[in-house]
Design an enzyme around this catalytic site. Structure first.
Site, mmCIF file in Angstrom:
data_model
loop_
_atom_site.group_PDB
_atom_site.id
_atom_site.type_symbol
_atom_site.label_atom_id
_atom_site.label_comp_id
_atom_site.label_asym_id
_atom_site.label_seq_id
_atom_site.Cartn_x
_atom_site.Cartn_y
_atom_site.Cartn_z
ATOM 1 N N GLU A 1 -8.663 -4.570 20.547
ATOM 2 C CA GLU A 1 -9.753 -5.506 20.248
ATOM 3 C C GLU A 1 -9.488 -6.180 18.909
ATOM 4 O O GLU A 1 -8.639 -5.709 18.132
ATOM 5 C CB GLU A 1 -11.089 -4.746 20.218
ATOM 6 C CG GLU A 1 -11.396 -4.106 21.565
ATOM 7 C CD GLU A 1 -12.807 -3.563 21.683
ATOM 8 O OE1 GLU A 1 -13.597 -3.690 20.717
ATOM 9 O OE2 GLU A 1 -13.117 -3.024 22.759
ATOM 10 N N THR B 1 -1.452 -9.359 26.965
ATOM 11 C CA THR B 1 -0.294 -9.960 27.651
ATOM 12 C C THR B 1 -0.613 -10.236 29.121
ATOM 13 O O THR B 1 -1.248 -9.409 29.786
ATOM 14 C CB THR B 1 0.909 -8.999 27.562
ATOM 15 O OG1 THR B 1 1.125 -8.667 26.188
ATOM 16 C CG2 THR B 1 2.175 -9.623 28.126
ATOM 17 N N GLU C 1 2.334 -1.506 21.840
ATOM 18 C CA GLU C 1 2.223 -0.219 22.560
ATOM 19 C C GLU C 1 2.415 0.958 21.610
ATOM 20 O O GLU C 1 3.081 1.945 21.929
ATOM 21 C CB GLU C 1 3.172 -0.168 23.766
ATOM 22 C CG GLU C 1 2.776 -1.238 24.792
ATOM 23 C CD GLU C 1 3.285 -1.004 26.201
ATOM 24 O OE1 GLU C 1 3.487 0.160 26.598
ATOM 25 O OE2 GLU C 1 3.458 -2.013 26.921
HETATM 26 C C1 LIG Z 1 2.417 -10.125 21.406
HETATM 27 C C2 LIG Z 1 1.511 -8.955 21.564
HETATM 28 C C3 LIG Z 1 1.198 -8.488 22.843
HETATM 29 C C4 LIG Z 1 0.305 -7.421 22.996
HETATM 30 N N1 LIG Z 1 -0.092 -7.038 24.266
HETATM 31 C C5 LIG Z 1 -1.119 -6.139 24.407
HETATM 32 C C6 LIG Z 1 -1.681 -5.862 25.695
HETATM 33 O O1 LIG Z 1 -1.233 -6.381 26.721
HETATM 34 N N2 LIG Z 1 -2.741 -5.019 25.765
HETATM 35 C C7 LIG Z 1 -3.290 -4.429 24.653
HETATM 36 O O2 LIG Z 1 -4.251 -3.686 24.795
HETATM 37 N N3 LIG Z 1 -2.765 -4.665 23.415
HETATM 38 C C8 LIG Z 1 -1.705 -5.505 23.276
HETATM 39 N N4 LIG Z 1 -1.188 -5.769 22.008
HETATM 40 C C9 LIG Z 1 -1.763 -5.093 20.856
HETATM 41 C C10 LIG Z 1 -0.838 -4.078 20.206
HETATM 42 O O3 LIG Z 1 -0.667 -2.958 21.030
HETATM 43 C C11 LIG Z 1 -1.452 -3.743 18.834
HETATM 44 O O4 LIG Z 1 -1.254 -4.869 18.009
HETATM 45 C C12 LIG Z 1 -0.852 -2.499 18.211
HETATM 46 O O5 LIG Z 1 -1.214 -1.339 18.929
HETATM 47 C C13 LIG Z 1 -1.307 -2.314 16.757
HETATM 48 O O6 LIG Z 1 -2.677 -2.451 16.622
HETATM 49 P P1 LIG Z 1 -3.266 -3.440 15.506
HETATM 50 O O7 LIG Z 1 -2.582 -4.752 15.639
HETATM 51 O O8 LIG Z 1 -4.756 -3.434 15.609
HETATM 52 O O9 LIG Z 1 -2.851 -2.794 14.134
HETATM 53 P P2 LIG Z 1 -3.688 -1.675 13.326
HETATM 54 O O10 LIG Z 1 -4.023 -0.550 14.200
HETATM 55 O O11 LIG Z 1 -4.806 -2.370 12.603
HETATM 56 O O12 LIG Z 1 -2.594 -1.214 12.287
HETATM 57 C C14 LIG Z 1 -2.286 -1.931 11.092
HETATM 58 C C15 LIG Z 1 -1.261 -1.098 10.313
HETATM 59 O O13 LIG Z 1 -1.836 0.162 9.949
HETATM 60 C C16 LIG Z 1 -1.023 1.217 10.439
HETATM 61 N N5 LIG Z 1 -1.852 2.368 10.813
HETATM 62 C C17 LIG Z 1 -2.959 2.380 11.605
HETATM 63 N N6 LIG Z 1 -3.421 3.641 11.753
HETATM 64 C C18 LIG Z 1 -2.574 4.439 11.068
HETATM 65 C C19 LIG Z 1 -2.505 5.847 10.827
HETATM 66 N N7 LIG Z 1 -3.381 6.697 11.377
HETATM 67 N N8 LIG Z 1 -1.497 6.319 10.050
HETATM 68 C C20 LIG Z 1 -0.580 5.479 9.514
HETATM 69 N N9 LIG Z 1 -0.589 4.149 9.685
HETATM 70 C C21 LIG Z 1 -1.570 3.632 10.452
HETATM 71 C C22 LIG Z 1 -0.302 0.637 11.642
HETATM 72 O O14 LIG Z 1 0.854 1.378 11.953
HETATM 73 C C23 LIG Z 1 -0.013 -0.773 11.150
HETATM 74 O O15 LIG Z 1 1.123 -0.763 10.337
HETATM 75 C C24 LIG Z 1 -0.252 -6.793 21.853
HETATM 76 C C25 LIG Z 1 0.111 -7.233 20.570
HETATM 77 C C26 LIG Z 1 0.951 -8.320 20.407
HETATM 78 C C27 LIG Z 1 1.248 -8.808 19.010
#
Ligand SMILES: Cc1cc2nc3c(=O)[nH]c(=O)nc-3n(C[C@H](O)[C@H](O)[C@H](O)COP(=O)(O)OP(=O)(O)OC[C@H]3O[C@@H](n4cnc5c(N)ncnc54)[C@H](O)[C@@H]3O)c2cc1C
Length: 381
Positions: free
Chosen positions: A124, A155, A363
């Protein structure tokens, strides 16, 4: 680990990637257009049905076969590879694993032929790694779910052939006060379900990614996927499997960097000889090959554990972590070997460079993979 069928599949996907994808993908990438023709051709080859049983219209292969195909596609292009990965592993697989017979009969056949695509909406705008942050809500009103919320970066969610998005939503509160999560199928075109214009992305420019909003979206109660309250367990399983597939895709990109670097290094002249003659270049390419090879072994290992029915969480996280970091390292080195031309979009390594970074994020980020491994080692409560 590769049997005759696997070898034949690998050879045919390799040929397809070179003959059909390579000549046209740069144009799609530059124009940010979705490659419908390529998707249709992959459908005819049976790639979308690879890991599914024949009784549901699949090819009767296994998840490892899907991974081999993803590796060969990503060796040439990652937008096409992620389109297949998301369609199979995130789109069709949840229905195949958790759906009722009626849901499977209704949704799977066109998905497995590649005639339609499905998406999985977990992330989200306000959270990604921390799925406990899910804010999208679904309330049962008579015989309908009423859904409100938003999903980010989804995606395959907005193509002309997308048939539905499986959405994770809060459907209640448990006795201990935690959120009850469930997954619900939302067909494309349902009133109140809006697909935003595609994002402007750094890479994967020929793949389809959108933000989605749900405003009083009503779907029948029978669109619930599996049991109510099982959403968390469902997406953990889907993501564990998906990590092996992303590892395979990462290996493909890492190997593609080796292919392009060898080709270029033998051709490019400097100081009176091909740059392949310099040990600095040879060692860089040797290290790139080492990473691609070890990353491949890591995903083969994870796939073997999964297909044997053993716990594969740690192996999948290791494979995804190592392969994605290898892809980024190889893309950086391949660009370096190409010198100034490596910074030009007309060279495939520029695309590899732009496509590599997301592999450490999607992922499950690299930090989350380390967390999964540490937890499995008993280091995290
Ligand atoms: C092109 C693209 C396609 C995608 N396709 C899909 C899809 O089809 N379906 C879907 O559901 N999602 C999809 N995603 C989402 C993707 O899986 C998420 O972007 C990813 O899981 C990271 O979540 P976030 O972007 O909210 O980062 P956040 O969770 O906000 O993380 C930000 C930073 O904080 C770090 N962090 C967070 N928690 C911790 C912790 N506990 N300890 C240490 N570090 C931490 C992370 O590693 C990262 O470096 C897609 C993303 C992109 C860019």
């Amino acid at each position: 680990m590769l049997n005759e069928e696997h070898e034949a599949l690998r050879a045919s996907v390799r040929e397809f990637a070179h003959d059909v994808i390579a000549p046209v993908i740069a144009k799609h990438y530059d124009n940010h257009t979705f490659p419908y023709d390529i998707v249709a051709a992959m459908g005819k080859m049976g790639l979308f049905g690879l890991p599914f049983a024949e009784e549901h219209g699949g090819m009767g292969g296994d998840y490892f076969a899907l991974c081999l195909a993803l590796e060969e596609l990503a060796r040439v292009d990652s937008s096409v590879a992620i389109t297949l990965e998301a369609a199979v592993s995130l789109g069709a697989m949840p229905v195949y694993r958790f759906g009722t017979e009626e849901q499977k009969r209704r949704w799977l056949p066109p998905l497995l032929r590649g005639e339609s695509l499905a998406a999985f909406g977990l992330t989200e705008p306000g959270f990604g790694s921390d799925a406990g942050g899910t804010a999208t809500r679904a309330v049962l009103d008579g015989d309908e779910w009423v859904i409100n919320g938003a999903k980010a970066f989804i995606t395959n969610s907005g193509t002309d052939i997308t048939s539905f998005v499986t959405v994770t939503a809060v459907t209640g509160t448990r006795a201990d006060g935690s959120k009850e999560l469930s997954t619900i199928i939302v067909p494309s075109g349902t009133p109140g379900f809006t697909v935003a214009p595609g994002y402007s992305k750094v890479g994967w420019c020929a793949s389809d990614t959108h933000e989605l909003t749900f405003e009083d979206v009503r779907v029948p109660a029978e669109n619930l996927l599996g049991e109510r309250g099982r959403g968390f367990a469902q997406f953990l399983r889907i993501l564990d499997e998906g990590r092996i597939a992303i590892a395979a895709l990462s290996v493909g990109l890492a190997q593609g960097c080796v292919d392009e670097s060898i080709r270029y290094a033998k051709d490019r002249q400097a100081f009176g000889q091909p740059i392949a003659g310099f040990q600095a270049i040879q060692f860089k390419i040797a290290d790139m090959e080492k990473r691609a090879h070890l990353a491949r072994l890591a995903y083969y290992d994870a796939a073997r554990e999964m297909l044997a029915g053993r716990d594969f969480k740690r192996q999948a996280a290791i494979a995804k972590l190592y392969a994605s970091e290898s892809a980024v390292d190889n893309a950086r080195d391949a660009t370096q070997i190409h010198g100034g031309y490596g910074f030009m979009n007309e060279f495939p390594v520029a695309r590899f460079w732009r496509d590599s970074k997301i592999l450490e994020i999607g992922e499950g980020t690299s930090e989350i993979q380390r967390l999964v491994i540490a937890r499995d080692l008993g280091l995290v409560a």
